[in-house]
Design a protein around this motif. Structure first.
Motif, PDB file in Angstrom:
ATOM      1  N   VAL A 296      -0.454  -1.524  -4.455  1.00 29.02           N
ATOM      2  CA  VAL A 296      -0.192  -0.854  -5.723  1.00 29.02           C
ATOM      3  C   VAL A 296      -0.991   0.740  -5.409  1.00 29.02           C
ATOM      4  O   VAL A 296      -0.654   1.736  -5.698  1.00 29.02           O
ATOM      5  N   LEU A 297      -2.339   0.236  -5.008  1.00 28.26           N
ATOM      6  CA  LEU A 297      -3.030   1.460  -5.090  1.00 28.26           C
ATOM      7  C   LEU A 297      -2.892   2.126  -3.510  1.00 28.26           C
ATOM      8  O   LEU A 297      -2.981   3.436  -3.561  1.00 28.26           O
ATOM      9  N   VAL A 298      -2.850   1.661  -2.278  1.00 33.25           N
ATOM     10  CA  VAL A 298      -2.654   2.402  -0.998  1.00 33.25           C
ATOM     11  C   VAL A 298      -1.501   1.769  -0.104  1.00 33.25           C
ATOM     12  O   VAL A 298      -1.348   1.983   0.979  1.00 33.25           O
ATOM     13  N   GLY A 299      -0.539   0.849  -0.890  1.00 27.73           N
ATOM     14  CA  GLY A 299       0.551   0.469  -0.097  1.00 27.73           C
ATOM     15  C   GLY A 299       1.459   1.307   0.559  1.00 27.73           C
ATOM     16  O   GLY A 299       1.954   0.849   1.649  1.00 27.73           O
ATOM     17  N   SER A 300       1.747   2.451  -0.129  1.00 24.69           N
ATOM     18  CA  SER A 300       2.487   3.466   0.720  1.00 24.69           C
ATOM     19  C   SER A 300       1.863   4.194   1.807  1.00 24.69           C
ATOM     20  O   SER A 300       2.739   4.783   2.681  1.00 24.69           O
ATOM     21  N   GLY A 301       0.499   3.989   2.073  1.00 23.08           N
ATOM     22  CA  GLY A 301       0.110   4.708   3.247  1.00 23.08           C
ATOM     23  C   GLY A 301       0.457   4.100   4.563  1.00 23.08           C
ATOM     24  O   GLY A 301       0.392   2.808   4.871  1.00 23.08           O
ATOM     25  N   PRO A 302       0.667   4.900   5.659  1.00 19.95           N
ATOM     26  CA  PRO A 302       1.075   4.516   6.962  1.00 19.95           C
ATOM     27  C   PRO A 302       0.058   3.582   7.587  1.00 19.95           C
ATOM     28  O   PRO A 302       0.291   2.654   8.468  1.00 19.95           O
ATOM     29  N   PHE A 303      -1.244   4.012   7.594  1.00 18.39           N
ATOM     30  CA  PHE A 303      -2.322   3.395   8.188  1.00 18.39           C
ATOM     31  C   PHE A 303      -2.475   1.990   7.334  1.00 18.39           C
ATOM     32  O   PHE A 303      -2.602   1.041   8.289  1.00 18.39           O
TER      33      PHE A 303
END
Length: 207
Positions: free
Chosen positions: A98-105
């Motif tokens: 939910v917090l950072v799941g969309s980040g490519p890294f």
């Protein structure tokens, strides 16, 4: 396998890899959960089978593992800590998604961690075979299934057209295939242990 497969499920949300790989990860979570339940129900009692092959040997027993794990991780005698850990682990992954799941890294990190854990599973068996100079207890049929599975997996990863397979799958799959191939070399070198037992018997007769 549970840790790796659960993380692979979350990895799909960012990588959107092929559906068959997602289904395989889901089936693996289900199967490994059932196997863990069966293993916990059928563990030998404390004090039985004083050997390192005793499953889930806790530090409180008379024959603890040579290197105790922090907090006796995955060596608990009670059943609840295993399920508590898995629920907590899944909960943390949900929060991170939910917090950072969309980040490519973060997505790439998920893939390489999950698949690296899966790819390094043969290493303890390789080390044990090397230490004992024997493949005793390691079935040839299991090794054959692993190698055949690696062949199909590599074919799918690199030769199948129209598939979306991230490099994390390919690189870690190659490493696991090399480990399984080396297990085959060890089996050819050491056999199933009968050779070593025969040599030890001859040495005893000579002495």
């Amino acid at each position: 396998m549970l840790v790796a497969s659960i993380l692979k499920l979350f990895y799909w949300f960012g990588a959107r890899y092929d559906l068959p790989l997602l289904i395989q990860a889901g089936i693996m979570v289900l199967v490994q959960t059932v196997l863990l339940h069966v293993a916990l129900l059928n563990r030998p009692p404390i004090g039985a089978q004083h050997s390192l092959t005793q499953p889930f040997a806790g530090a409180s027993e008379k024959t603890p593992l040579p290197t105790p794990r922090p907090f006796n991780f995955w060596q608990w005698r009670a059943r609840k800590p295993y399920w508590h850990f898995l629920l907590g682990y899944a909960g943390v992954l949900v929060a991170l998604q939910v917090l950072v799941g969309s980040g490519p890294f973060y997505t790439a990190l998920q893939g390489y961690v999950a698949l690296s854990v899966e790819a390094t599973l043969p290493l303890p068996q390789i080390w044990e075979n090397h230490r004992s100079k024997s493949c005793r207890g390691f079935r040839l049929s299991v090794l054959a299934n692993w190698i055949v599975g690696d062949a199909f997996k590599m074919t799918y990863f690199f030769l199948a057209g129209g598939t979306k397979v991230p490099w994390a799958f390919k690189m870690c799959g190659l490493f696991q295939a090399m480990c399984d191939a080396y297990l085959g070399v060890q089996y050819w070198m050491y056999g199933d242990g009968s050779r070593a037992a025969s040599d030890a018997e001859k040495d005893g007769r000579v002495a």
